[in-house]
Motif scaffolding. Structure first.
Motif, mmCIF file in Angstrom:
data_model
loop_
_atom_site.group_PDB
_atom_site.id
_atom_site.type_symbol
_atom_site.label_atom_id
_atom_site.label_comp_id
_atom_site.label_asym_id
_atom_site.label_seq_id
_atom_site.Cartn_x
_atom_site.Cartn_y
_atom_site.Cartn_z
ATOM 1 N N GLN A 180 0.810 -1.221 0.000
ATOM 2 C CA GLN A 180 0.000 0.000 0.000
ATOM 3 C C GLN A 180 0.845 1.273 0.000
ATOM 4 N N LYS A 181 1.910 1.288 0.826
ATOM 5 C CA LYS A 181 2.747 2.500 0.917
ATOM 6 C C LYS A 181 3.466 2.766 -0.407
ATOM 7 N N TYR A 182 3.826 1.687 -1.129
ATOM 8 C CA TYR A 182 4.504 1.866 -2.422
ATOM 9 C C TYR A 182 3.529 2.378 -3.484
ATOM 10 N N PHE A 183 2.273 1.932 -3.423
ATOM 11 C CA PHE A 183 1.260 2.442 -4.357
ATOM 12 C C PHE A 183 1.009 3.930 -4.129
ATOM 13 N N ARG A 184 0.981 4.335 -2.860
ATOM 14 C CA ARG A 184 0.781 5.757 -2.532
ATOM 15 C C ARG A 184 1.944 6.601 -3.066
ATOM 16 N N THR A 185 3.168 6.127 -2.833
ATOM 17 C CA THR A 185 4.362 6.835 -3.318
ATOM 18 C C THR A 185 4.373 6.913 -4.836
ATOM 19 N N GLN A 186 3.957 5.826 -5.487
ATOM 20 C CA GLN A 186 3.913 5.782 -6.956
ATOM 21 C C GLN A 186 3.001 6.873 -7.512
ATOM 22 N N GLY A 225 13.938 7.967 -10.089
ATOM 23 C CA GLY A 225 14.444 6.841 -9.296
ATOM 24 C C GLY A 225 13.441 6.410 -8.223
ATOM 25 N N VAL A 226 12.859 7.410 -7.524
ATOM 26 C CA VAL A 226 11.848 7.112 -6.486
ATOM 27 C C VAL A 226 10.612 6.470 -7.122
ATOM 28 N N LEU A 227 10.193 7.024 -8.278
ATOM 29 C CA LEU A 227 9.029 6.470 -8.986
ATOM 30 C C LEU A 227 9.287 5.039 -9.426
ATOM 31 N N TYR A 228 10.476 4.799 -9.958
ATOM 32 C CA TYR A 228 10.851 3.445 -10.410
ATOM 33 C C TYR A 228 10.817 2.450 -9.255
ATOM 34 N N GLU A 229 11.455 2.837 -8.137
ATOM 35 C CA GLU A 229 11.513 1.948 -6.969
ATOM 36 C C GLU A 229 10.115 1.611 -6.445
ATOM 37 N N SER A 230 9.291 2.662 -6.290
ATOM 38 C CA SER A 230 7.936 2.445 -5.747
ATOM 39 C C SER A 230 7.077 1.653 -6.728
ATOM 40 N N ALA A 231 7.259 1.901 -8.040
ATOM 41 C CA ALA A 231 6.434 1.227 -9.057
ATOM 42 C C ALA A 231 6.724 -0.262 -9.113
ATOM 43 N N TRP A 232 8.018 -0.633 -9.180
ATOM 44 C CA TRP A 232 8.305 -2.072 -9.315
ATOM 45 C C TRP A 232 8.002 -2.827 -8.019
ATOM 46 N N LYS A 233 8.204 -2.171 -6.881
ATOM 47 C CA LYS A 233 7.904 -2.833 -5.603
ATOM 48 C C LYS A 233 6.398 -3.045 -5.428
ATOM 49 N N SER A 234 5.620 -2.015 -5.784
ATOM 50 C CA SER A 234 4.159 -2.138 -5.648
ATOM 51 C C SER A 234 3.612 -3.206 -6.593
ATOM 52 N N GLN A 235 4.110 -3.223 -7.841
ATOM 53 C CA GLN A 235 3.642 -4.218 -8.816
ATOM 54 C C GLN A 235 4.089 -5.624 -8.432
ATOM 55 N N PHE A 236 5.328 -5.731 -7.929
ATOM 56 C CA PHE A 236 5.858 -7.036 -7.522
ATOM 57 C C PHE A 236 5.042 -7.619 -6.359
ATOM 58 N N LEU A 237 4.794 -6.774 -5.354
ATOM 59 C CA LEU A 237 4.058 -7.246 -4.177
ATOM 60 C C LEU A 237 2.614 -7.607 -4.518
ATOM 61 N N SER A 238 1.959 -6.769 -5.348
ATOM 62 C CA SER A 238 0.583 -7.096 -5.736
ATOM 63 C C SER A 238 0.552 -8.345 -6.619
ATOM 64 N N GLY A 239 1.631 -8.552 -7.399
ATOM 65 C CA GLY A 239 1.724 -9.750 -8.241
ATOM 66 C C GLY A 239 1.896 -11.031 -7.446
ATOM 67 N N LEU A 240 2.333 -10.913 -6.184
ATOM 68 C CA LEU A 240 2.502 -12.094 -5.328
ATOM 69 C C LEU A 240 1.162 -12.701 -4.903
ATOM 70 N N MET A 241 0.106 -11.886 -4.937
ATOM 71 C CA MET A 241 -1.196 -12.335 -4.428
ATOM 72 C C MET A 241 -1.707 -13.585 -5.155
#
Length: 272
Positions: A180-186, A225-241
């Motif tokens: 959730q925090k990575y989606f907000r940052t994204q 860089g911040v956008l990239y980090e938050s984007a791949w982390k948010s997508q990766f974590l949601s993809g784990l579901m």
């Protein structure tokens, strides 16, 4: 959403009807499997054969149930999409009107990109959320219908399936907590980067005149860089579901298959 209460009511009714026909399908299909198994046993024992006429009728009934469910599900989705797009249209219209009333200090404290991102990205995200979430909330009827149908087949197998639910809930809530925090940052940095790009191109001559190219590139790289980090982390974590749910679902499937097999051997329930 209050302006569309009749449309929402229609969506609820269609969702309920779709659910009733959908959850009834597997139980009716089970009768065909049971008829096939009984016919096979009679054939082996030499006392009869498989009644394909009866199986054909059951399959046609099942097909009718699923087709009806699909039609009502389509109507529900079509109405909900229409409502969502009307809400987004109204939001954009009201935002456009409000921008003309806003004081200059608001625009001086924010970049153009952030303002544009609010109108485009944020409204689109809200629209997608409405379209998916409202339908999912309404589809709670499916959950109730499935539980009732499961209990009519076998309370024991229903209990085994239910034991898996808390495990799924704990795993999902853990993933959501981190993502959730990575989606907000994204979303936040998407607005920042849009603003930087717009200002860099709009004020290109000023940047060149004051030799600020390196500073602008550095600022862009940091934001990107911040956008990239938050984007791949948010997508990766949601993809784990999906894989997590599949794994937990397979555990439940194994438990139901074993218990169901034992109950069928004892004659408590039919093979189907």
């Amino acid at each position: 959403i209050g302006n569309y209460k009749f449309a929402i009511l229609a969506v609820m009714i269609f969702a309920a009807i779709s659910t009733v026909f959908s959850v009834a399908g597997p139980k009716v299909m089970g009768k065909a499997t049971t008829a096939l198994a009984e016919g096979l046993m009679k054939k082996i024992a030499g006392t009869g054969g498989i009644d394909f006429t009866r199986i054909g009728k059951i399959l046609l009934l099942t097909l009718g149930l699923y087709l009806t469910s699909t039609v009502f599900n389509f109507l529900q989705g079509w109405i909900m999409t229409g409502v969502t797009q009307k809400i987004c249209y109204r939001l954009r219209k009201e935002i456009s009107e409000k921008i003309n009333r806003m004081p200059m200090k608001y625009f001086e404290s924010r970049t153009y990109g952030e303002v544009l991102s609010r109108i485009t990205n944020d409204v689109d995200t809200l629209g997608q959320g409405l379209n998916q979430s409202v339908t999912q909330v309404i589809s709670t009827a499916t959950l109730i219908g499935v539980v009732v149908m499961m209990l009519t087949i076998s309370p024991l197998m229903t209990l085994i399936a239910f034991i898996i639910l808390p495990v799924s809930a704990i795993l999902m809530s853990t993933v959501v907590k981190f993502s959730q925090k990575y989606f907000r940052t994204q979303q936040e940095y998407l607005g920042h980067i849009n603003g930087q790009v717009e200002e860099s191109y709009g004020g290109h001559l000023v940047i060149k005149a004051f030799n600020k190219e390196k500073d602008m590139v550095k600022t862009f790289d940091e934001t990107n860089g911040v956008l990239y980090e938050s984007a791949w982390k948010s997508q990766f974590l949601s993809g784990l579901m999906q894989p997590i749910m599949a794994f937990v679902g397979n555990l439940g499937y194994a438990g139901v298959a074993i218990s169901g097999g034992l109950l069928a051997i004892r004659g408590t329930i039919g093979v189907g």
